[in-house]
Scaffold this active site. Structure first.
Site, mmCIF file in Angstrom:
data_model
loop_
_atom_site.group_PDB
_atom_site.id
_atom_site.type_symbol
_atom_site.label_atom_id
_atom_site.label_comp_id
_atom_site.label_asym_id
_atom_site.label_seq_id
_atom_site.Cartn_x
_atom_site.Cartn_y
_atom_site.Cartn_z
ATOM 1 C CG HIS A 1 -1.694 1.214 1.448
ATOM 2 N ND1 HIS A 1 -2.601 1.783 0.579
ATOM 3 C CD2 HIS A 1 -1.627 2.074 2.508
ATOM 4 C CE1 HIS A 1 -3.055 2.918 1.095
ATOM 5 N NE2 HIS A 1 -2.478 3.112 2.264
ATOM 6 C CG ASP B 1 -0.972 4.074 6.644
ATOM 7 O OD1 ASP B 1 -1.595 5.035 7.143
ATOM 8 O OD2 ASP B 1 -1.377 3.445 5.648
ATOM 9 C CD GLU C 1 -3.808 6.405 11.008
ATOM 10 O OE1 GLU C 1 -3.596 7.578 10.635
ATOM 11 O OE2 GLU C 1 -4.710 5.684 10.531
ATOM 12 C CG ASP C 2 -1.867 1.806 10.519
ATOM 13 O OD1 ASP C 2 -2.674 2.218 11.366
ATOM 14 O OD2 ASP C 2 -2.094 1.834 9.299
HETATM 15 P P1 NDP Z 1 -11.861 1.125 8.272
HETATM 16 O O1 NDP Z 1 -11.261 2.443 8.559
HETATM 17 O O2 NDP Z 1 -11.955 0.126 9.362
HETATM 18 O O3 NDP Z 1 -11.150 0.468 7.002
HETATM 19 C C1 NDP Z 1 -10.760 1.243 5.911
HETATM 20 C C2 NDP Z 1 -9.279 1.451 5.963
HETATM 21 O O4 NDP Z 1 -8.622 0.171 5.944
HETATM 22 C C3 NDP Z 1 -8.749 2.191 4.765
HETATM 23 O O5 NDP Z 1 -8.825 3.577 4.979
HETATM 24 C C4 NDP Z 1 -7.319 1.669 4.681
HETATM 25 O O6 NDP Z 1 -6.593 2.488 5.580
HETATM 26 C C5 NDP Z 1 -7.385 0.280 5.282
HETATM 27 N N1 NDP Z 1 -7.364 -0.861 4.342
HETATM 28 C C6 NDP Z 1 -6.679 -2.027 4.532
HETATM 29 N N2 NDP Z 1 -6.925 -2.896 3.559
HETATM 30 C C7 NDP Z 1 -7.732 -2.282 2.680
HETATM 31 C C8 NDP Z 1 -8.296 -2.699 1.441
HETATM 32 N N3 NDP Z 1 -8.093 -3.905 0.922
HETATM 33 N N4 NDP Z 1 -9.092 -1.829 0.785
HETATM 34 C C9 NDP Z 1 -9.311 -0.597 1.296
HETATM 35 N N5 NDP Z 1 -8.810 -0.145 2.481
HETATM 36 C C10 NDP Z 1 -8.015 -0.992 3.174
HETATM 37 O O7 NDP Z 1 -13.285 1.193 7.713
HETATM 38 P P2 NDP Z 1 -14.208 2.396 7.528
HETATM 39 O O8 NDP Z 1 -13.599 3.434 6.680
HETATM 40 O O9 NDP Z 1 -15.489 1.851 7.109
HETATM 41 O O10 NDP Z 1 -14.259 3.037 9.010
HETATM 42 C C11 NDP Z 1 -14.968 2.572 10.023
HETATM 43 C C12 NDP Z 1 -16.251 3.366 10.045
HETATM 44 O O11 NDP Z 1 -17.224 2.534 9.454
HETATM 45 C C13 NDP Z 1 -16.698 3.755 11.398
HETATM 46 O O12 NDP Z 1 -17.035 5.109 11.407
HETATM 47 C C14 NDP Z 1 -17.924 2.870 11.647
HETATM 48 O O13 NDP Z 1 -18.944 3.595 12.277
HETATM 49 C C15 NDP Z 1 -18.323 2.467 10.279
HETATM 50 N N6 NDP Z 1 -18.760 1.079 10.174
HETATM 51 C C16 NDP Z 1 -19.602 0.799 9.162
HETATM 52 C C17 NDP Z 1 -20.055 -0.476 8.974
HETATM 53 C C18 NDP Z 1 -20.947 -0.742 7.835
HETATM 54 O O14 NDP Z 1 -21.249 -1.890 7.569
HETATM 55 N N7 NDP Z 1 -21.392 0.275 7.117
HETATM 56 C C19 NDP Z 1 -19.649 -1.565 9.849
HETATM 57 C C20 NDP Z 1 -18.684 -1.181 10.827
HETATM 58 C C21 NDP Z 1 -18.265 0.118 10.974
HETATM 59 P P3 NDP Z 1 -5.009 2.797 5.424
HETATM 60 O O15 NDP Z 1 -4.786 3.538 4.163
HETATM 61 O O16 NDP Z 1 -4.750 3.599 6.660
HETATM 62 O O17 NDP Z 1 -4.390 1.457 5.466
HETATM 63 ZN ZN ZN Z 2 -2.870 4.547 3.778
#
Ligand code: NDP
Ligand code: ZN
Length: 184
Positions: free
Chosen positions: A38, A65, A68-69
């Site tokens: 990524h 990242d 953060e990670d």
């Molecule tokens: P996450 O933030 O949990 O996941 C998205 C993040 O995961 C991306 O920004 C990226 O961050 C990282 N990532 C790792 N692998 C992948 C991949 N294969 N494809 C894309 N991104 C990837 O999820 P959300 O953005 O949905 O955030 C959580 C929010 O969703 C909360 O606000 C919660 O309320 C809501 N939620 C919604 C649900 C629903 O079903 N609608 C269920 C649960 C929560 P990076 O670039 O930092 O790696």
């Molecule tokens: Zn990222």
């Protein structure tokens, strides 16, 4: 020649650092791809789609990242990569002590006020995440959640217009591919 050699060496150093820090992490796709793919994808997008060659931006993208990670600290980044790269990384680092919902809202609110370098990194991050959601999405995400992510990313990117028209066009082309709601 000298300058491009030192640019290359700085970016490779950042890649080696990020690879080590993310070595035990995986993306959320069904294949659990290595996390380092990524940050490398961000650098690839910035150079090859945005024409960005600023080594500070490319290094910050590769490192974006780590704080953060992983257990990486700002002081550690400063020691290895200097103040400017560290400050760009910090600008794109969420406060993980806040709940997820607040972090997502703050990204929308802060995006217009970050530096042009940080805007480029953020734009590339959203491009790469939309691409991942299209081609190798987080395992188990229903279409509604993918759509939610697209819409949130668009709200963030709407606040960072004007730094690179080519990357903005790439983002909005991807945004058009937002998964459709199921219709009966
Ligand atoms: P996450 O933030 O949990 O996941 C998205 C993040 O995961 C991306 O920004 C990226 O961050 C990282 N990532 C790792 N692998 C992948 C991949 N294969 N494809 C894309 N991104 C990837 O999820 P959300 O953005 O949905 O955030 C959580 C929010 O969703 C909360 O606000 C919660 O309320 C809501 N939620 C919604 C649900 C629903 O079903 N609608 C269920 C649960 C929560 P990076 O670039 O930092 O790696
Ligand atoms: Zn990222």
């Amino acid at each position: 020649m000298r300058e491009s050699t030192s640019t290359t060496s700085m970016v490779i150093k950042a890649m080696a650092f990020a690879a080590e820090k993310h070595r035990n992490q995986r993306r959320k796709d069904a294949d659990a791809s290595p996390y380092i793919n990524h940050p490398i994808a961000l650098a690839h997008t910035l150079v090859n789609e945005g024409g960005i060659e600023n080594p500070l931006v490319l290094c910050a993208a590769v490192l974006h990242d780590t704080i953060e990670d992983t257990e990486t600290t700002a002081d550690e980044l400063k020691g290895c990569f200097g103040e400017k790269i560290t400050s760009i990384v910090l600008e794109v680092t969420d406060d993980t002590s806040l709940p997820k919902h607040a972090r997502k809202q703050l990204q929308i609110e802060h995006a217009p006020h970050i530096s042009p370098e940080a805007k480029l990194v953020k734009l590339a991050d959203k491009i790469c995440n939309l691409r991942d959601i299209i081609s190798s999405p987080p395992a188990g995400w229903p279409e509604a959640r993918k759509r939610e992510y697209f819409d949130w990313a668009e709200q963030v990117v709407a606040g960072i217009q004007g730094v690179n028209s080519r990357l903005e066009a790439v983002f909005y082309d991807l945004y058009k591919r937002k998964p459709e709601p199921l219709s009966w």
